[in-house]
Write a protein that holds these residues in place. Structure first.
Motif, PDB file in Angstrom:
ATOM      1  N   ARG A 169     -26.860  -6.130 -11.486  1.00  0.00           N
ATOM      2  CA  ARG A 169     -27.727  -5.428 -12.413  1.00  0.00           C
ATOM      3  C   ARG A 169     -29.050  -6.167 -12.537  1.00  0.00           C
ATOM      4  N   GLU A 186     -32.290  -6.596 -14.658  1.00  0.00           N
ATOM      5  CA  GLU A 186     -32.788  -6.342 -16.004  1.00  0.00           C
ATOM      6  C   GLU A 186     -34.308  -6.375 -16.013  1.00  0.00           C
ATOM      7  N   THR A 227     -39.058  -7.677 -13.336  1.00  0.00           N
ATOM      8  CA  THR A 227     -37.631  -7.696 -13.036  1.00  0.00           C
ATOM      9  C   THR A 227     -37.055  -9.087 -13.252  1.00  0.00           C
ATOM     10  N   TYR A 246     -33.826 -11.112 -12.252  1.00  0.00           N
ATOM     11  CA  TYR A 246     -32.681 -11.086 -11.353  1.00  0.00           C
ATOM     12  C   TYR A 246     -31.521 -11.881 -11.943  1.00  0.00           C
ATOM     13  N   PRO A 247     -30.289 -11.602 -11.514  1.00  0.00           N
ATOM     14  CA  PRO A 247     -29.137 -12.324 -12.046  1.00  0.00           C
ATOM     15  C   PRO A 247     -29.264 -13.832 -11.825  1.00  0.00           C
ATOM     16  N   ASN A 287     -29.344   3.673 -12.566  1.00  0.00           N
ATOM     17  CA  ASN A 287     -28.606   2.576 -13.159  1.00  0.00           C
ATOM     18  C   ASN A 287     -27.230   2.990 -13.671  1.00  0.00           C
ATOM     19  N   VAL A 293     -23.509   4.097 -13.380  1.00  0.00           N
ATOM     20  CA  VAL A 293     -22.458   3.964 -12.375  1.00  0.00           C
ATOM     21  C   VAL A 293     -21.735   5.298 -12.247  1.00  0.00           C
TER      22      VAL A 293
END
Length: 166
Positions: free
Chosen positions: A2, A4, A12, A14-15, A76, A78
């Motif tokens: 995901r 965010e 953005t 990122y994880p 976004n 699912v």
């Protein structure tokens, strides 16, 4: 995975990157870098910070209202996997991205029309105010052009005489 969005600048996150602030009421705010976190702590409004996407949208510098943005929001969610739906979605995504790029280019072109007019007016004003700087160059260019013409005439004269003599 995901991706965010930063609460302040909308870039953005990122994880595994950035920081997250969780308020007592369980609302979470994600930040891409310490600059954004500190500005949030100082209670700065992102619409007043000139480098944020919120400012650009509020000032009319970015395309804000467009149907292609709805497709990004829907992505976004699912959904249950289906091969045909996935294939058609991928085809649609490429088409949507092409449409989005064309619309943004058109928006930019329309926004820059006014700038072209003001640039022309500014250039003419500068030219009229400082014409004395340009005139010597023009006089020099005219003199160079006259010298070139005179040299060309001198070069052509002997050839013309030789043609008459023969």
């Amino acid at each position: 995975m995901r991706l965010e969005k930063c609460y302040v600048c909308s870039s953005t996150v990122y994880p595994g990157h950035g920081t997250m602030f969780v308020r007592n009421d369980a609302k979470t705010f994600r930040f891409c870098r310490s600059k954004c976190r500190k500005l949030f702590s100082m209670k700065k409004n992102p619409r007043h910070l000139r480098w944020t996407k919120a400012f650009r949208a509020a000032a009319g510098k970015e395309l804000v209202v467009d149907a292609t943005f709805e497709f990004e929001r829907r992505r976004n969610v699912v959904a249950k996997y289906d091969r045909e739906v996935m294939a058609s979605s991928l085809r649609a995504l490429t088409k949507v991205s092409e449409v989005k790029v064309l619309r943004q280019a058109d928006f930019h072109r329309r926004r820059m029309r006014a700038k072209e007019v003001t640039d022309r007016k500014d250039g003419l004003r500068d030219l009229t105010q400082s014409i004395q700087l340009v005139e010597p160059v023009l006089v020099r260019e005219r003199a160079d052009a006259k010298a070139r013409v005179a040299a060309a005439v001198r070069v052509e004269e002997p050839q013309a005489r030789m043609a008459v003599d023969e």
